[in-house]
Design a protein around this motif. Sequence first.
Motif, mmCIF file in Angstrom:
data_model
loop_
_atom_site.group_PDB
_atom_site.id
_atom_site.type_symbol
_atom_site.label_atom_id
_atom_site.label_comp_id
_atom_site.label_asym_id
_atom_site.label_seq_id
_atom_site.Cartn_x
_atom_site.Cartn_y
_atom_site.Cartn_z
ATOM 1 N N GLY A 1 21.302 10.978 7.236
ATOM 2 C CA GLY A 1 21.625 10.325 6.017
ATOM 3 C C GLY A 1 20.390 9.944 5.223
ATOM 4 O O GLY A 1 19.277 10.208 5.633
ATOM 5 N N GLU A 2 20.607 9.337 4.090
ATOM 6 C CA GLU A 2 19.508 8.920 3.206
ATOM 7 C C GLU A 2 19.436 7.403 3.142
ATOM 8 O O GLU A 2 20.463 6.736 3.109
ATOM 9 C CB GLU A 2 19.725 9.477 1.807
ATOM 10 N N TRP A 3 18.221 6.871 3.140
ATOM 11 C CA TRP A 3 18.026 5.433 3.030
ATOM 12 C C TRP A 3 16.679 5.130 2.387
ATOM 13 O O TRP A 3 15.833 5.995 2.254
ATOM 14 C CB TRP A 3 18.124 4.757 4.400
ATOM 15 N N GLU A 4 16.504 3.885 2.022
ATOM 16 C CA GLU A 4 15.241 3.421 1.441
ATOM 17 C C GLU A 4 14.327 2.940 2.553
ATOM 18 O O GLU A 4 14.737 2.171 3.417
ATOM 19 C CB GLU A 4 15.495 2.290 0.462
ATOM 20 N N LEU A 31 12.259 6.972 -0.546
ATOM 21 C CA LEU A 31 13.535 7.349 0.054
ATOM 22 C C LEU A 31 13.301 8.375 1.159
ATOM 23 O O LEU A 31 12.430 9.245 1.024
ATOM 24 C CB LEU A 31 14.466 7.931 -1.004
ATOM 25 N N TYR A 33 15.408 11.074 3.907
ATOM 26 C CA TYR A 33 16.650 11.738 4.257
ATOM 27 C C TYR A 33 16.410 12.502 5.551
ATOM 28 O O TYR A 33 15.439 13.258 5.656
ATOM 29 C CB TYR A 33 17.057 12.718 3.148
#
Length: 86
Positions: A1-4, A31, A33
Amino acid sequence: GEWELIWTTSDSILGLARPWLFRPRARKPILQYLDPGNGFARNLEYTPLGKNRVEATIVPLSEDQLESFAYREPRKGLRYKNDSNP
């Protein structure tokens, strides 16, 4: 997934060796991923010149690599949360 990315010790991700125009902007997120199933990773950052993206192929560690990583000595100056040694 993607996150900061909120926190890192990576000089490379923080761009500390880069000229200031190529460093991530302080008020913009970095960011990340990860897609381990497809062996893919990406970092996206915003610099004064615009977006900068780095993509990589990733593979799981072997059992020997994982054991070596899990039991390595901490880096000088860093302490693990439950490390009671001074």
